[in-house]
Design a protein around this motif. Sequence first.
Motif, PDB file in Angstrom:
ATOM      1  N   LEU A 116      -6.214  -3.576  -8.044  1.00 17.05           N
ATOM      2  CA  LEU A 116      -7.660  -3.365  -8.026  1.00 17.05           C
ATOM      3  C   LEU A 116      -8.122  -2.760  -9.351  1.00 17.05           C
ATOM      4  N   GLY A 117      -7.287  -1.919  -9.898  1.00 19.04           N
ATOM      5  CA  GLY A 117      -7.616  -1.313 -11.200  1.00 19.04           C
ATOM      6  C   GLY A 117      -7.662  -2.360 -12.304  1.00 19.04           C
ATOM      7  N   SER A 118      -6.885  -3.410 -12.192  1.00 21.27           N
ATOM      8  CA  SER A 118      -6.925  -4.467 -13.195  1.00 21.27           C
ATOM      9  C   SER A 118      -7.889  -5.586 -12.781  1.00 21.27           C
ATOM     10  N   MET A 119      -8.698  -5.338 -11.805  1.00 19.88           N
ATOM     11  CA  MET A 119      -9.726  -6.243 -11.314  1.00 19.88           C
ATOM     12  C   MET A 119      -9.132  -7.531 -10.770  1.00 19.88           C
ATOM     13  N   ASP A 120      -7.991  -7.409 -10.114  1.00 23.16           N
ATOM     14  CA  ASP A 120      -7.358  -8.567  -9.480  1.00 23.16           C
ATOM     15  C   ASP A 120      -7.714  -8.509  -8.006  1.00 23.16           C
ATOM     16  N   PHE A 121      -8.649  -9.372  -7.592  1.00 28.45           N
ATOM     17  CA  PHE A 121      -9.102  -9.362  -6.205  1.00 28.45           C
ATOM     18  C   PHE A 121      -8.558 -10.548  -5.424  1.00 28.45           C
ATOM     19  N   SER A 122      -7.439 -11.064  -5.778  1.00 24.04           N
ATOM     20  CA  SER A 122      -6.879 -12.207  -5.065  1.00 24.04           C
ATOM     21  C   SER A 122      -6.420 -11.798  -3.684  1.00 24.04           C
ATOM     22  N   HIS A 123      -6.766 -12.672  -2.733  1.00 28.19           N
ATOM     23  CA  HIS A 123      -6.414 -12.339  -1.343  1.00 28.19           C
ATOM     24  C   HIS A 123      -5.088 -12.925  -0.940  1.00 28.19           C
ATOM     25  N   GLY A 124      -4.475 -13.662  -1.718  1.00 28.73           N
ATOM     26  CA  GLY A 124      -3.205 -14.294  -1.363  1.00 28.73           C
ATOM     27  C   GLY A 124      -1.999 -13.433  -1.665  1.00 28.73           C
ATOM     28  N   THR A 125      -2.209 -12.220  -1.968  1.00 23.00           N
ATOM     29  CA  THR A 125      -1.075 -11.345  -2.305  1.00 23.00           C
ATOM     30  C   THR A 125      -0.495 -10.755  -1.026  1.00 23.00           C
ATOM     31  N   PRO A 126       0.808 -10.472  -1.031  1.00 25.17           N
ATOM     32  CA  PRO A 126       1.452  -9.939   0.178  1.00 25.17           C
ATOM     33  C   PRO A 126       0.967  -8.550   0.548  1.00 25.17           C
ATOM     34  N   GLU A 127       0.383  -7.827  -0.355  1.00 28.28           N
ATOM     35  CA  GLU A 127      -0.060  -6.470  -0.051  1.00 28.28           C
ATOM     36  C   GLU A 127      -1.239  -6.458   0.901  1.00 28.28           C
ATOM     37  N   PHE A 128      -2.025  -7.552   0.934  1.00 27.64           N
ATOM     38  CA  PHE A 128      -3.211  -7.612   1.807  1.00 27.64           C
ATOM     39  C   PHE A 128      -2.842  -8.037   3.208  1.00 27.64           C
ATOM     40  N   GLU A 129      -1.721  -8.475   3.456  1.00 24.60           N
ATOM     41  CA  GLU A 129      -1.341  -9.002   4.771  1.00 24.60           C
ATOM     42  C   GLU A 129      -0.853  -7.932   5.674  1.00 24.60           C
ATOM     43  N   LEU A 169      15.868  11.178   4.644  1.00 28.81           N
ATOM     44  CA  LEU A 169      15.817   9.947   3.854  1.00 28.81           C
ATOM     45  C   LEU A 169      15.082   8.838   4.587  1.00 28.81           C
ATOM     46  N   VAL A 170      15.335   8.692   5.880  1.00 25.55           N
ATOM     47  CA  VAL A 170      14.649   7.667   6.667  1.00 25.55           C
ATOM     48  C   VAL A 170      13.150   7.938   6.695  1.00 25.55           C
ATOM     49  N   VAL A 171      12.774   9.199   6.961  1.00 23.99           N
ATOM     50  CA  VAL A 171      11.356   9.555   6.989  1.00 23.99           C
ATOM     51  C   VAL A 171      10.730   9.339   5.607  1.00 23.99           C
ATOM     52  N   ALA A 172      11.424   9.719   4.571  1.00 23.21           N
ATOM     53  CA  ALA A 172      10.899   9.529   3.216  1.00 23.21           C
ATOM     54  C   ALA A 172      10.709   8.049   2.921  1.00 23.21           C
ATOM     55  N   PHE A 173      11.665   7.212   3.328  1.00 23.15           N
ATOM     56  CA  PHE A 173      11.549   5.773   3.101  1.00 23.15           C
ATOM     57  C   PHE A 173      10.363   5.205   3.881  1.00 23.15           C
ATOM     58  N   LEU A 174      10.226   5.610   5.144  1.00 20.42           N
ATOM     59  CA  LEU A 174       9.141   5.108   5.976  1.00 20.42           C
ATOM     60  C   LEU A 174       7.774   5.560   5.459  1.00 20.42           C
ATOM     61  N   VAL A 175       7.687   6.737   4.899  1.00 17.80           N
ATOM     62  CA  VAL A 175       6.417   7.239   4.380  1.00 17.80           C
ATOM     63  C   VAL A 175       6.111   6.635   3.017  1.00 17.80           C
ATOM     64  N   THR A 176       7.104   6.505   2.171  1.00 12.89           N
ATOM     65  CA  THR A 176       6.850   6.018   0.812  1.00 12.89           C
ATOM     66  C   THR A 176       6.651   4.512   0.744  1.00 12.89           C
ATOM     67  N   ARG A 177       7.153   3.777   1.698  1.00 16.41           N
ATOM     68  CA  ARG A 177       7.003   2.312   1.681  1.00 16.41           C
ATOM     69  C   ARG A 177       5.514   1.917   1.738  1.00 16.41           C
ATOM     70  N   PRO A 178       4.750   2.428   2.707  1.00 15.22           N
ATOM     71  CA  PRO A 178       3.321   2.091   2.685  1.00 15.22           C
ATOM     72  C   PRO A 178       2.619   2.649   1.451  1.00 15.22           C
ATOM     73  N   LEU A 179       3.073   3.803   0.976  1.00 13.73           N
ATOM     74  CA  LEU A 179       2.436   4.372  -0.217  1.00 13.73           C
ATOM     75  C   LEU A 179       2.706   3.510  -1.449  1.00 13.73           C
ATOM     76  N   ARG A 180       3.898   2.926  -1.544  1.00 14.98           N
ATOM     77  CA  ARG A 180       4.204   2.021  -2.656  1.00 14.98           C
ATOM     78  C   ARG A 180       3.316   0.773  -2.602  1.00 14.98           C
ATOM     79  N   ARG A 181       3.161   0.268  -1.373  1.00 15.30           N
ATOM     80  CA  ARG A 181       2.287  -0.896  -1.218  1.00 15.30           C
ATOM     81  C   ARG A 181       0.854  -0.544  -1.622  1.00 15.30           C
ATOM     82  N   LEU A 182       0.432   0.644  -1.192  1.00 20.20           N
ATOM     83  CA  LEU A 182      -0.918   1.085  -1.557  1.00 20.20           C
ATOM     84  C   LEU A 182      -1.037   1.278  -3.069  1.00 20.20           C
ATOM     85  N   GLY A 183       0.015   1.782  -3.672  1.00 21.32           N
ATOM     86  CA  GLY A 183       0.007   1.959  -5.139  1.00 21.32           C
ATOM     87  C   GLY A 183      -0.109   0.634  -5.861  1.00 21.32           C
TER      88      GLY A 183
END
Length: 162
Positions: free
Chosen positions: A149-162, A129-143
């Motif tokens: 990006l798919g909706s053409m939102d290129f704002s840099h102020g989002t927490p995902e870019f930090e 579970l810990v490994v799954a959480f650690l692996v899926t967390r960055p994948l969720r952010r990437l998703g």
Amino acid sequence: PQQVVKDTAIALLTLFGDWGAEQLLTEEQLFTFQPSYLHETGKVINCSSTTDCMQVGTASVQLDQDTQWLAVVVLPFGFFATKAVDLAEQVNYNVTTLHADIDATLTKGRLLSVGISFGMMLVSVGVGLVVAFLVTRPLRRLGKLMHRLGSMDFSHGTPEFE
């Protein structure tokens, strides 16, 4: 003691007929008799109880060409049998105790094995579970980023870019 000698002599003569019997002179003899029965009936019967039972052993001893003796040993039947019975009971008790100890040790081992297996399963599930959480967390952010990006939102102020 004289009565024992007399009873044994009567028993030997009853069984073999006389002191010069071929069986007495050539073979070792071992038998039991019950003195009280011998007195009542004049017959010799084998006995196996420890009360009123005598065990007799004979052996012919050739001293020289002309002299042959008959060695006779008489003991109460229980003299050796009691020790053998006590020893057999002690051995039986020890074996029973040993079996009980082995069974208890095996039971403890089995329970310990089940406990360790269950504990290892819980640890494995926890680590998974810990490994799954650690692996899926960055994948969720990437998703989420891909969705933006798919909706053409290129704002840099989002927490995902930090």
